[in-house]
Design a protein around this motif. Structure first.
Motif, mmCIF file in Angstrom:
data_model
loop_
_atom_site.group_PDB
_atom_site.id
_atom_site.type_symbol
_atom_site.label_atom_id
_atom_site.label_comp_id
_atom_site.label_asym_id
_atom_site.label_seq_id
_atom_site.Cartn_x
_atom_site.Cartn_y
_atom_site.Cartn_z
ATOM 1 N N SER A 166 -90.343 -29.360 71.254
ATOM 2 C CA SER A 166 -89.545 -28.589 70.092
ATOM 3 C C SER A 166 -89.663 -27.312 70.489
ATOM 4 C CB SER A 166 -90.462 -28.662 69.030
ATOM 5 O OG SER A 166 -91.756 -28.937 69.072
ATOM 6 N N GLU A 167 -90.737 -26.810 71.575
ATOM 7 C CA GLU A 167 -91.135 -25.521 71.408
ATOM 8 C C GLU A 167 -90.700 -24.933 72.999
ATOM 9 O OE1 GLU A 167 -94.904 -23.640 71.989
ATOM 10 O OE2 GLU A 167 -95.838 -25.775 70.437
ATOM 11 N N PRO A 181 -94.674 -28.952 74.055
ATOM 12 C CA PRO A 181 -93.345 -30.055 72.684
ATOM 13 C C PRO A 181 -92.447 -29.592 72.889
ATOM 14 C CG PRO A 181 -95.996 -29.373 70.949
ATOM 15 C CD PRO A 181 -95.858 -28.786 72.846
ATOM 16 N N PRO A 196 -85.646 -25.118 72.507
ATOM 17 C CA PRO A 196 -84.837 -24.132 71.958
ATOM 18 C C PRO A 196 -84.531 -22.424 73.304
ATOM 19 C CG PRO A 196 -85.955 -24.965 70.380
ATOM 20 C CD PRO A 196 -86.527 -25.686 72.265
ATOM 21 N N GLU A 238 -87.506 -17.994 66.282
ATOM 22 C CA GLU A 238 -86.402 -17.453 67.613
ATOM 23 C C GLU A 238 -85.493 -16.652 66.603
ATOM 24 O OE1 GLU A 238 -82.597 -20.117 68.558
ATOM 25 O OE2 GLU A 238 -84.402 -21.032 67.278
ATOM 26 N N ASP A 270 -84.340 -19.822 62.095
ATOM 27 C CA ASP A 270 -85.422 -20.015 61.982
ATOM 28 C C ASP A 270 -86.124 -18.634 62.762
ATOM 29 O OD1 ASP A 270 -88.274 -20.822 62.781
ATOM 30 O OD2 ASP A 270 -87.534 -20.668 65.293
#
Length: 890
Positions: free
Chosen positions: A678-679, A676, A682, A547, A544
């Motif tokens: 998803s932020e 979110p 990770p 990331e 990603d």
């Protein structure tokens, strides 16, 4: 009359000895001997008929029955036929009334003797007294039966006066004559056997190339056998009868006499090697003395076999001299190590060059094992296999360069050749011929090192960096992982060089190289391009891009922090900073030069931004990195300021009854609002904040379950808590969970920990052990997002699970994609066969619900039954499903 019969028998016994004499006489001509034996037996019959017992004119009795039957038994058809013919002729010549009966008796006796012979040949009859007596009785009874054909008055007289004496005389005569003839036959057989044995022994003695002597206890030559006179002290006629002291020197004769006496005394074979003067000169012999076993001339004797070994001794001497020269050459040859090894690796030879090369003396090496001496442990298996193959097939190990080990453990490079040697009578050996090439290898290594490494910092130079970047570009294209290139340039380095000199500048560059290498992983590369420019290549970052950029930024800031630390250079403290440019390798078509150019441009942006900082080549990526860095800072603040909360998403059974909820963490940011998962999840994983965050989630959820436990209408509700892989793999995770259960008062039977398949990528045995420890305390386990990983099926049967969760990716398209429908059905069937519960997440429509119900799924979670909601709303939904009595309704 009886006296006449006895005379006939005596005649037979006397004449039978003539048969034995005849056979001996014609021993070399057996057929002639048989003819004369037939004539002899026939003559006996004729003589017997000339002096018969006359019963009446023309009727006579004699011993022809005995003679003819024995002629058939011992003489065979030829002898019997000749004797019968002569007897028949004589009987016809005598004539008379009984001639026909006499001829019948001749034929009968001859035939019975031949029948007896055939039975003896087949092993059915023997020649023993009883058998001969029965045969004699049978023959003469048959003869008397034939006599019954004579006129009546003759028969009457025969039966009255002659029958009994006839049987009593000729039956024993048959026995005696048969035994005598058998004795003659056995004696002849013994004589023939002895004659054959003697002939064979004579031939063997003549064929032996050695000297054969028979010597008595006094040292006298009894017999001398030799293929020629050359190996003898004198010719055989001059030796036989003389004592050894008459022929040999006294000292040598005494030695042989002592050997003879020891041999006779011990009864065992004695051996000796000696040298003596022969007719052909001085020769060397190997002698063996063996007791003879019989006396010769009243004296005990030995057989002495002497073998001429002069040629062998000369060959052995030449071989020893050759081997001595060869071993001296190998022992003293300079610069070439020669070692010998047996099949099990035992050292059998070690020359002086080996002592110098490997450091072991010959005394230390001999008897030790090859592997223990000079073979490094990583090479042991390969060397064992090569040696085994060489000794099994004789194929030599190919020559080549090896890195072996000296006594002090230091490596040594050699060019090693091998030879397989097998000497008769000795075990095979492997010889290794090693030449020290350490100097050449060192020169090669230095040249190679200078070609690819910077002489000052020992870091890869530009040439090696380009090669590695090319490999990295290819690997990134295959793996999909991201690689980052960091261009590091020291700030104000020229000023140091100008003020303190290049020597101090070189010290700084060396220290910078050490710090850079200390910041990166082993798989990463740090190179020096020249001057104060360095490049760091970070491999296998996240696929990603944001990331991966965050990972590169983290390491870049670590490098900046390390380079800002003070430097002690030539007794003075200095402070330096650096500017770093970063580019990510995302397009495999980019060339190495293009990548370095991008990183260089990003580095100049860092310079322009005031130095001592980091910049990305891609502005968008820089913005994302900045946002991520800000988010990480705010994530720390959020934990300290309790900005996180739990939402609860209902889980229902096949009747629509709420059975529990999944606890979902949310971040209520004071400015950005709801962030979110998803932020921030990770980011929390990467930064390690997932550990305190996960602990907070678990403690909050357990406290809530403990409150439900005290509320009867809600006591049946279970709570699913997500656990990250990093959190679960902590060494004290079990202790943490058990402490939380005790502190919160939660019911472990209503707590279910949801795990992801990423856990199985690490030590699965450790994961299973942790699960079993918690399972023993009553907690349940659910495998989240089942079907999206690659390892679920291989470990599913080993994991102590209670439930598997069908990933919403399969549920969402279950009515549209046949593959998703098949996967969902398979998961439901698999769970049923393993005795596991199954729950489907992401159920958003009634059609989804009906499809899953129809195929056996009995637990559901999704927007159809409720979105993630705050605690009050969830409890309201759960209470609505209760019946009027406060029990769960249907």
């Amino acid at each position: 009359m009886f006296i006449e019969l006895v005379k006939g028998v005596a005649l037979l016994l006397a004449l039978c000895f003539l048969h034995g004499f005849n056979i001996r006489l014609w021993r070399q001509h057996p057929r002639t001997g048989q003819v004369f034996s037939g004539i002899l037996f026939g003559t006996i019959c004729v003589v017997g008929m000339l002096t018969p017992v006359v019963l009446m004119p023309g009727v006579i009795f004699d011993a022809r029955s005995v003679v003819l039957s024995m002629a058939g038994l011992f003489g065979g058809p030829l002898v019997a036929c000749i004797a019968a013919a002569m007897a028949a002729t004589g009987r016809l010549w005598l004539g008379g009334a009984g001639a026909e009966v006499g001829l019948m008796v001749i034929a009968l006796c001859t035939a019975l003797g031949l029948v007896y012979r055939e039975g003896r040949a087949r092993g059915r009859l023997g020649v023993e007294p009883v058998t001969l007596a029965l045969f004699g009785l049978l023959v003469h009874t048959a003869v008397l039966a034939v006599f019954q054909l004579l006129p009546a008055e003759v028969v009457q007289r025969v039966n009255q006066t002659l029958a009994l004496p006839f049987l009593l005389t000729f039956t024993p005569a048959t026995v005696v004559l048969g035994l005598l003839l058998q004795d003659v036959e056995e004696r002849l057989a013994t004589e023939r056997a002895l004659h054959g044995t003697a002939a064979r022994l004579r031939a063997i003695a003549q064929a032996i190339p050695d000297v054969l002597l028979v010597l008595d206890a006094q040292g006298r030559y009894v017999e001398v056998l030799s293929p020629d006179d050359a190996p003898l002290a004198a010719s055989p006629p001059h030796l036989v009868g003389k004592r050894m002291h008459d022929v040999l020197p006294a000292e040598q004769a005494d030695m042989f006499l002592e050997l003879i006496r020891n041999t006779l005394l011990s009864g065992q074979t004695q051996s000796v090697e000696y040298e003596m003067q022969t007719l052909s000169g001085t020769r060397q012999f190997e002698g063996r003395a063996q007791p003879l076993g019989v006396r010769v001339g009243g004296q005990a004797a030995v057989v002495f076999l002497a073998r001429d070994i002069t040629k062998r001794k000369r060959a052995e001497s030449a071989l020893r001299e050759s081997e001595l020269r060869f071993r001296s050459l190998l022992r003293n040859i300079p610069s070439i190590s020669v070692q010998g090894y047996l099949a099990d690796g035992t050292t059998s030879y070690w020359n002086q060059a080996s002592e110098q090369l490997y450091g072991y003396t010959a005394e230390e090496a001999l008897g030790s094992n090859l592997l223990d001496l000079i073979i490094p442990p990583p090479m042991w298996d390969a060397v064992r296999e090569h040696v085994r193959h060489m000794f099994a097939t004789g194929e030599v190990i190919p020559a080549g360069e090896l890195q072996l080990r000296r006594k002090d453990g230091t490596p040594v490079h050699v060019f090693s050749s091998h030879a397989y040697i097998q000497v008769p009578g000795h075990p095979p050996e492997m010889f290794c011929i090693d030449i020290d090439i350490s100097g050449r290898k060192a020169a090669e290594d230095e040249a190679r090192y200078l070609a690819f490494y910077d002489a000052l910092t020992q870091l890869p130079n530009r040439r090696l960096l380009v090669d590695r970047l090319q490999q990295v570009l290819a690997n990134s294209a295959r793996s999909g992982l991201t690689t980052a290139v960091l261009f590091v340039d020291l700030d104000n380095f020229k000023t140091l060089n100008d003020t303190r000199g290049h020597e101090v500048g070189d010290l700084l560059l060396k220290e910078v190289a050490l710090r850079l290498r200390g910041c990166v992983r082993e798989q990463d590369t740090v190179a020096r391009l020249g001057g104060d420019e360095f490049v760091v290549v970070l491999q296998n970052l996240s696929s990603d891009p944001p990331e991966a950029a965050a990972q590169a930024r983290t390491l870049g800031e670590l490098i900046l922090a390390q380079l800002r630390q003070p430097y002690e250079l030539a007794g003075h403290e200095h402070h330096f900073t650096a500017s770093i440019g970063v580019t990510l390798l995302r397009d495999p078509r980019d060339s190495v030069d293009e990548v370095l150019k991008q990183a260089d441009m990003a580095m100049y942006r860092a310079k322009d931004a005031g130095r001592n900082t980091l910049r990305f080549f891609d502005p968008d990526m820089q913005q994302a990195v900045n946002r991520r860095a800000l988010l990480e800072t705010e994530l720390h603040n959020g934990l300290r300021q309790s900005q996180f909360l739990l939402l609860y998403q209902p889980q229902v059974d096949h009747r629509g009854r709420v059975t529990g909820a999944e606890a979902l963490v949310r971040w209520q940011h004071p400015v950005q609002g709801m962030v979110p998962p998803s932020e921030f999840i990770p980011l929390a994983e990467e930064s390690g904040l997932i550990l305190p965050l996960g602990h907070w989630v678990m403690e909050t959820a357990m406290r809530q379950q403990a409150r439900w436990r005290q509320n009867p209408p809600l006591a049946h509700l279970s709570l699913a808590i997500n656990v990250s892989a990093r959190q679960f793999l902590q060494e004290d995770f079990v202790v943490q969970v058990l402490a939380l259960l005790q502190r919160t008062g939660a019911d472990p039977a209503h707590i279910k920990l949801e795990l992801t398949e990423s856990l199985l990528l690490d030590n699965v045995d450790s994961v299973i052990a942790t699960m079993r420890a918690l399972k023993a305390q009553g907690l349940g386990f659910s495998l989240d997002d089942f079907g999206t990983g690659y390892s679920s099926l291989s470990y599913l049967k080993r994991l102590p699970l209670d439930q598997i969760k069908i990933d919403q990716g399969f549920v969402r398209d279950v009515l549209l994609d046949p593959n998703d429908a098949a996967i969902a059905r398979s998961i439901i069937a698999l769970a049923g066969s393993l005795g596991l519960d199954v729950i489907a997440e992401g159920v958003e429509t009634a059609a989804h619900h009906q499809f899953l119900l129809a195929h056996g799924c009995k637990a559901f979670q999704g927007y159809l039954f409720g979105r993630p909601m705050v605690l009050e709303d969830f409890e309201g939904v759960a209470l609505e499903a209760l019946g009027p009595a406060g029990a769960p309704g249907g």
